[in-house]
Write a protein that holds these residues in place. Sequence first.
Motif, PDB file in Angstrom:
ATOM      1  N   ALA A   6     -10.997  18.615  63.340  1.00 29.03           N
ATOM      2  CA  ALA A   6      -9.705  19.485  63.563  1.00 29.03           C
ATOM      3  C   ALA A   6      -9.568  19.610  65.001  1.00 29.03           C
ATOM      4  CB  ALA A   6      -9.671  20.555  62.933  1.00 29.03           C
ATOM      5  N   ASP A   8      -6.740  21.225  68.069  1.00 32.00           N
ATOM      6  CA  ASP A   8      -5.712  21.857  68.054  1.00 32.00           C
ATOM      7  C   ASP A   8      -5.534  22.164  69.805  1.00 32.00           C
ATOM      8  OD1 ASP A   8      -4.823  22.498  65.481  1.00 32.00           O
ATOM      9  OD2 ASP A   8      -6.553  23.505  65.148  1.00 32.00           O
ATOM     10  N   GLY A 118      -7.212  23.664  62.592  1.00 33.49           N
ATOM     11  CA  GLY A 118      -8.595  24.380  62.329  1.00 33.49           C
ATOM     12  C   GLY A 118      -8.276  26.003  61.724  1.00 33.49           C
ATOM     13  N   LYS A 128     -14.331  21.768  64.809  1.00 33.15           N
ATOM     14  CA  LYS A 128     -13.028  22.077  65.413  1.00 33.15           C
ATOM     15  C   LYS A 128     -13.082  22.325  66.949  1.00 33.15           C
ATOM     16  CE  LYS A 128     -12.428  25.202  61.280  1.00 33.15           C
ATOM     17  NZ  LYS A 128     -12.236  26.622  60.951  1.00 33.15           N
ATOM     18  N   TYR A 130     -10.634  23.072  70.408  1.00 28.30           N
ATOM     19  CA  TYR A 130      -9.306  23.748  70.909  1.00 28.30           C
ATOM     20  C   TYR A 130      -9.430  23.210  72.086  1.00 28.30           C
ATOM     21  CZ  TYR A 130      -5.774  26.793  71.781  1.00 28.30           C
ATOM     22  OH  TYR A 130      -4.258  27.500  71.929  1.00 28.30           O
ATOM     23  N   ALA A 183     -14.076  27.641  66.670  1.00 26.76           N
ATOM     24  CA  ALA A 183     -13.697  26.374  67.449  1.00 26.76           C
ATOM     25  C   ALA A 183     -14.437  26.243  68.766  1.00 26.76           C
ATOM     26  CB  ALA A 183     -12.221  26.277  67.809  1.00 26.76           C
TER      27      ALA A 183
END
Length: 210
Positions: A6, A8, A118, A128, A130, A183
């Motif tokens: 994931a 982001d 996430g 995850k 970021y 994350a």
Amino acid sequence: MAFIIAIDGPAAAGKGTLARKLSDHYGLPHLDTGLTYRATAKALLDAGKPLDDEAIAAEMAGAIDLGWLDRSVLSAHEIGEAASKVAAMPAVRVALVAAQRRFAETGKGAVLDGRDIGTVVCPDAAVKLYVTADPELRARRRFDEIIARGEAADFDRIFEDVKIRDARDMGRADSPLRPADDAHLLDTSKMGIEAAFQAARAIIDARSDH
Ligand code: DC
């Protein structure tokens, strides 16, 4: 269980590039979830529908075919603007998140990038990330991309747009952009995208289940 990565972060932080590199490297399918919001917005614009009718927007969102997301068409600036409006509608998010989860959970794994992967779409993702970067640097990257395509660009306007888009993505009530508690943060203004890719690989390879 599918091995889900994931990713982001805000616009132009490098998460798309990172997602594509990880997808190639690990042989996992990739979904840029921003394109699903953009496709919904484009369907509304093409049909001449208003951008503030949540029921119509949700119906359009439910009909999006993830196999037909054309980045070159959907990357247009006005589609991005309209997308950030429909992305604030809970009924649109319900429809698109359902399709995104089906994509993530079919097969051995997937790489998804967006704003709420996430936190909402795949809260149980194996990894995850970021991805962030300084807003002025993100605006500079956008500006350089447009100039490289031989088009005209106004840096101040792009910088302003980046700030407005961030405020809208982080400030909305439903699924605002924020890092999941678990994350890993990658700041591409400090490390660059290639170094972020190497850091992401080290995080993923440290897991025994990929
Ligand atoms: O990343 P992008 O510019 O293609 O995203 C378009 C819009 O969709 C942007 O305003 C953020 C929104 N979006 C979202 O709300 N949730 C996602 N998972 C992906 C994008």
